[in-house]
Design an enzyme around this catalytic site. Sequence first.
Site, short mmCIF file in Angstrom:
data_model
loop_
_atom_site.label_atom_id
_atom_site.label_comp_id
_atom_site.label_asym_id
_atom_site.label_seq_id
_atom_site.Cartn_x
_atom_site.Cartn_y
_atom_site.Cartn_z
CG ASP A 99 48.18 -40.66 -2.46
OD1 ASP A 99 48.46 -41.71 -3.07
OD2 ASP A 99 47.01 -40.31 -2.21
CG ASP B 94 42.71 -41.52 -2.77
OD1 ASP B 94 43.02 -41.72 -1.58
OD2 ASP B 94 43.30 -42.06 -3.72
CB ALA B 95 41.44 -36.92 1.53
CE LYS B 96 46.36 -42.90 -0.36
NZ LYS B 96 45.57 -42.58 -1.55
NE ARG B 97 42.93 -33.84 3.95
CZ ARG B 97 43.10 -33.67 2.64
NH1 ARG B 97 43.77 -34.54 1.92
NH2 ARG B 97 42.62 -32.58 2.05
#
Lengths: 275, 275
Positions: A99, B94-97
């Site tokens: 991120d 909001d984890a951007k997995r």
Amino acid sequence: MTTQQLHEQILLKKSFLCVGLDPDLTKIPPHLLETEDPIFEFNKAIIDATHDLTVGYKPNTAFFEAYGIKGWISLQKTINYINENFPEMFTIADAKRGDIGNTSSMYAKAFFEDLNFDSVTVAPYMGKDSVEPFLAFENKHTIMLALTSNEGAFDFQTLNINGKELYKQVLETSKTWKNSHNLMYVVGATKAEYFTEIRKIVPDSFLLVPGIGAQGGSLSEVCKYGMNDKVGLLVNSARAIIYASNGTDFAEKAREEALKVQQEMEEILSLRFQV
Amino acid sequence: MTTQQLHEQILLKKSFLCVGLDPDLTKIPPHLLETEDPIFEFNKAIIDATHDLTVGYKPNTAFFEAYGIKGWISLQKTINYINENFPEMFTIADAKRGDIGNTSSMYAKAFFEDLNFDSVTVAPYMGKDSVEPFLAFENKHTIMLALTSNEGAFDFQTLNINGKELYKQVLETSKTWKNSHNLMYVVGATKAEYFTEIRKIVPDSFLLVPGIGAQGGSLSEVCKYGMNDKVGLLVNSARAIIYASNGTDFAEKAREEALKVQQEMEEILSLRFQV
């Protein structure tokens, strides 16, 4: 843990196997479901049965997060169990994080400090300032996705950028980042023929190789093209080992599967190293 | 929550503001540190003070994971608090997995089922089979990184692939995936001039826009190029609102900052919609 220590562990154990811990309540032996923490009990039994055959464990964070707070507690117990009982083990948080800078710093803190993993997997899409906060930790390792083992790898990773595939550009660019010596890379075993090209770009880096076992990649092919003079490979297997049986003999069967892989690795290592 | 319901909430509240919840114990008001769960108390106070001015909240998972099990408990309490008290709110993990298929399914389960978020952010690098497991959840939304707000966005996202930047290819390819109607995209406000091109590819999709406030993007520029006839924008602000003060007046000051943004949004909306 340093990469030199990892190299030494590999020669000592005659193994560069890493066991993936993907605990799924629908797949683990039913008799464990009666325990207070089935996920931890499952992991503990697998670790106890395989630790002399492996140099690493790779808990996959998704399989813990899916069970919420309970899952995070199981993750904490699993990494603590490994660190306390097998401190020579290389531990990987397979988390695929990444991120903007201040957020990546928090992820690095989560995995390197709070949970005390040796390494964490990260995604490259957001570039330099999303990865460097991880690299700032000395003697911790940031394992960046390069060429993954799944079908979707061909959607973007192999697209051509000025005559060069994206994953190659990712490898090259990452070498210019601060503390890039703390980088390792994920390269899928299902793409063994790509290792020759990859080794031209990152000859010295450790590569974490998923995709043997359930995903069908070949260990001998990976070693033929991917091994370097420090071994430089950590080959992960999860499902083929941990779900070899779902009876009360699951740990024993897991050991049998891990032993098969370790023996194949020992044979390969013996051709190039003093093991 | 459907995108139509989100659109209605935007017109009702005259706001397309989403408040990012990035709770950092080194930044939150010191008097909260004496409470049993400072992170939850901080979030709760911010939510109570701003909920009529916002249509969404975006807890950033890194800022919870950094505190281990305690942090995951705070995350659970935060999302439960929002869902119980403000069920009309659009919630974003909001984890951007993103990982291979069976792993992404577990992440989807974690955020859509266990925590019951309306949406989750995902990274595109691993392609189709890493994203489709999220898309399989109807009336849940998968917010994929396209062009991010950070400097590292220029490392790979804007590289040229056969005459087209990677982020455009990501947008185009993702439209061919199963249940792609459940996709939204992250597009950074710091790159307002790119919105025109992006809207040619995804005219109807909601875009989650970080980067106004602390990161310096302009709201009016984003709206000029990015707004569609359903509004189609969720503009996130975190630090500029939640850390407006670190005194006992932090919630009040957060409200003041949120109100400024909401008023600017109301003015912009009034030019194109019946609000």
